[in-house]
Write a protein that holds these residues in place. Structure first.
Motif, PDB file in Angstrom:
ATOM      1  N   UNK A 138       0.793  -1.219   0.000  1.00  0.00           N
ATOM      2  CA  UNK A 138       0.000   0.000   0.000  1.00  0.00           C
ATOM      3  C   UNK A 138       0.825   1.268   0.000  1.00  0.00           C
ATOM      4  N   UNK A 139       2.127   1.150   0.235  1.00  0.00           N
ATOM      5  CA  UNK A 139       2.998   2.326   0.211  1.00  0.00           C
ATOM      6  C   UNK A 139       3.392   2.719  -1.208  1.00  0.00           C
ATOM      7  N   UNK A 140       3.024   1.892  -2.194  1.00  0.00           N
ATOM      8  CA  UNK A 140       3.422   2.130  -3.582  1.00  0.00           C
ATOM      9  C   UNK A 140       2.211   2.579  -4.395  1.00  0.00           C
ATOM     10  N   UNK A 141       2.367   3.704  -5.082  1.00  0.00           N
ATOM     11  CA  UNK A 141       1.263   4.289  -5.846  1.00  0.00           C
ATOM     12  C   UNK A 141       1.725   4.592  -7.263  1.00  0.00           C
ATOM     13  N   UNK A 142       0.779   4.472  -8.204  1.00  0.00           N
ATOM     14  CA  UNK A 142       1.108   4.648  -9.608  1.00  0.00           C
ATOM     15  C   UNK A 142       1.089   6.086 -10.069  1.00  0.00           C
ATOM     16  N   UNK A 143       1.677   6.299 -11.230  1.00  0.00           N
ATOM     17  CA  UNK A 143       1.662   7.609 -11.872  1.00  0.00           C
ATOM     18  C   UNK A 143       0.281   7.857 -12.474  1.00  0.00           C
ATOM     19  N   UNK A 144      -0.187   9.080 -12.366  1.00  0.00           N
ATOM     20  CA  UNK A 144      -1.475   9.453 -12.927  1.00  0.00           C
ATOM     21  C   UNK A 144      -1.274  10.184 -14.253  1.00  0.00           C
ATOM     22  N   UNK A 145      -2.385  10.504 -14.878  1.00  0.00           N
ATOM     23  CA  UNK A 145      -2.340  11.238 -16.146  1.00  0.00           C
ATOM     24  C   UNK A 145      -1.838  12.664 -15.969  1.00  0.00           C
ATOM     25  N   UNK A 146      -1.847  13.154 -14.734  1.00  0.00           N
ATOM     26  CA  UNK A 146      -1.366  14.511 -14.467  1.00  0.00           C
ATOM     27  C   UNK A 146       0.142  14.577 -14.276  1.00  0.00           C
ATOM     28  N   UNK A 147       0.775  13.435 -14.090  1.00  0.00           N
ATOM     29  CA  UNK A 147       2.214  13.409 -13.831  1.00  0.00           C
ATOM     30  C   UNK A 147       3.015  13.558 -15.124  1.00  0.00           C
ATOM     31  N   UNK A 148       4.101  14.301 -15.042  1.00  0.00           N
ATOM     32  CA  UNK A 148       4.986  14.448 -16.193  1.00  0.00           C
ATOM     33  C   UNK A 148       5.780  13.163 -16.406  1.00  0.00           C
ATOM     34  N   UNK A 149       5.850  12.650 -17.632  1.00  0.00           N
ATOM     35  CA  UNK A 149       6.665  11.459 -17.888  1.00  0.00           C
ATOM     36  C   UNK A 149       8.098  11.647 -17.393  1.00  0.00           C
ATOM     37  N   UNK A 179      -8.290  10.870 -27.844  1.00  0.00           N
ATOM     38  CA  UNK A 179      -7.968  10.082 -26.658  1.00  0.00           C
ATOM     39  C   UNK A 179      -6.531   9.605 -26.786  1.00  0.00           C
ATOM     40  N   UNK A 180      -5.805   9.658 -25.691  1.00  0.00           N
ATOM     41  CA  UNK A 180      -4.477   9.046 -25.622  1.00  0.00           C
ATOM     42  C   UNK A 180      -4.610   7.873 -24.664  1.00  0.00           C
ATOM     43  N   UNK A 181      -4.530   6.657 -25.211  1.00  0.00           N
ATOM     44  CA  UNK A 181      -4.725   5.440 -24.437  1.00  0.00           C
ATOM     45  C   UNK A 181      -3.350   4.840 -24.106  1.00  0.00           C
ATOM     46  N   UNK A 182      -2.972   4.850 -22.854  1.00  0.00           N
ATOM     47  CA  UNK A 182      -1.661   4.313 -22.466  1.00  0.00           C
ATOM     48  C   UNK A 182      -1.746   2.821 -22.157  1.00  0.00           C
ATOM     49  N   UNK A 284       7.330   0.277 -14.252  1.00  0.00           N
ATOM     50  CA  UNK A 284       6.602   1.310 -13.525  1.00  0.00           C
ATOM     51  C   UNK A 284       5.220   0.840 -13.103  1.00  0.00           C
ATOM     52  N   UNK A 285       4.647   1.598 -12.185  1.00  0.00           N
ATOM     53  CA  UNK A 285       3.277   1.386 -11.718  1.00  0.00           C
ATOM     54  C   UNK A 285       2.429   2.542 -12.220  1.00  0.00           C
ATOM     55  N   UNK A 286       1.265   2.214 -12.791  1.00  0.00           N
ATOM     56  CA  UNK A 286       0.354   3.212 -13.333  1.00  0.00           C
ATOM     57  C   UNK A 286      -0.937   3.240 -12.514  1.00  0.00           C
ATOM     58  N   UNK A 287      -1.487   4.419 -12.367  1.00  0.00           N
ATOM     59  CA  UNK A 287      -2.756   4.612 -11.668  1.00  0.00           C
ATOM     60  C   UNK A 287      -3.869   4.734 -12.709  1.00  0.00           C
ATOM     61  N   UNK A 288      -4.850   3.826 -12.663  1.00  0.00           N
ATOM     62  CA  UNK A 288      -5.931   3.857 -13.650  1.00  0.00           C
ATOM     63  C   UNK A 288      -7.237   4.383 -13.058  1.00  0.00           C
TER      64      UNK A 288
END
Length: 316
Positions: A138-149, A179-182, A284-288
């Motif tokens: 639970x301490x690990x969280x993914x990158x969101x669409x707002x995060x800079x690559x 749409x940009x689908x990652x 990487x971990x992604x936040x969906x």
């Protein structure tokens, strides 16, 4: 009617299958029929066909892997950055909505909560992160669409492939309706050289890291679902919720498929990059959450993996 570009690729074939299954009329032109990388030819084709929606599943990933992109940089830049920009401007001129298959490979690592603070860690193999992961996922969280690559030409080091995919996103954001689908490390139940599960089964040694994944059928269904629900245009991380380590996936392969072979792991990053890889790899971990909030479901990644392995079969 839908226009599908890149319909013969690994993801494009699934789009074709899904569109046929849903009874949605579509055309998937080959480049020998229409050289859609050329602005004039593409504009004339789309002006004449007047599609309701355009899907871009074309791109350059390199064979057998992204190392090949280091040797074919012109093709990689054209397929992943210049062509999406061309398509964006043509669609904007013709007022056509469209969707672009991008990649989560433009990120590395995850956001990690430790010692009362959250920080971005680019390499999740470095101590003490593996130990923390075992104790507290639970301490690990993914990158969101707002995060800079953070695995791009602007934030090196990165692979040339990842750099061009990030550049492609930059080139099309804010241009028309898209749409940009990652996508992130695709897999499903069919044994295929592009399938992550097939790769793990065939690698001489496995590189252990932490990743989000995208079940190929789930990914395509979610992409089409965003369009069909008329969700707001923009970037969406289209990954199955959660994340896994390579060791977890290997354990599932052993438990369900029961292969005769034993699995070995690279002992270190140094060994992996000295022997097996020529360019940095994205893990990487992604936040969906944004995708789910739009009302588009995705199965948890563990469920999707177990289902794929239980229905494992040769490529039809």
């Amino acid at each position: 009617m839908i226009i599908l570009l890149g319909g013969t690729g690994y993801i494009g074939r699934q789009f074709s299958a899904a569109l046929r299954e849903q009874g949605l009329p579509f055309v998937a032109p080959s480049r020998s029929e229409v050289d859609y990388t050329q602005f004039g030819a593409l504009r004339e084709f789309l002006r004449r066909t007047k599609p309701d929606f355009v899907i871009n599943a074309a791109g350059y990933t390199g064979k057998p892997n992204v190392d090949a992109c280091e040797l074919h940089r012109a093709e990689t830049l054209l397929g992943n950055a210049l062509f999406p920009a061309t398509l964006a401007h043509v669609c904007a001129e013709l007022n056509l909505p469209w969707g672009h298959v991008s990649s989560g490979c433009i990120f590395s690592g995850a956001k990690v909560e430790a010692d009362g603070a959250s920080r971005v860690e680019r390499d999740l193999t470095q101590a003490p992160l593996p130990s923390l992961l075992r104790k507290n996922r639970g301490a690990f969280h993914g990158f969101t669409e707002e995060d800079e690559p953070n695995f791009s030409f602007r934030r090196p080091p990165c692979s040339f492939y990842s750099g061009t995919k990030a550049l492609g996103e930059e080139a099309i954001q804010g241009v028309g309706q898209n749409y940009i689908w990652r996508l992130r490390i695709p897999f499903d139940q069919f044994d295929d050289p592009r399938n992550y599960l097939s790769k793990l089964c065939n690698y001489p040694k496995v590189y252990d890291n932490v990743n989000s994944l995208s079940h190929r059928t789930d990914f395509v269904a979610a992409c089409l679902g965003l369009w069909q629900r008329r969700a707001p245009f923009g970037i969406y991380n289209v990954t199955n919720p959660g994340f896994v380590t390579s060791r977890q996936v290997v354990e599932m392969i052993q438990a369900i498929l029961k292969p005769a072979r034993a699995f070995e792991f690279w002992t270190s990053d140094e060994e992996f990059y000295r022997v097996a890889a020529k360019t940095p790899r994205s893990n990487c971990i992604m936040d969906c959450s944004k995708l789910l909030a739009a009302g588009v479901p995705m199965r948890p990644v563990e469920d999707a993996l177990a289902d794929a392995l239980r229905h494992w079969r040769p490529l039809p």
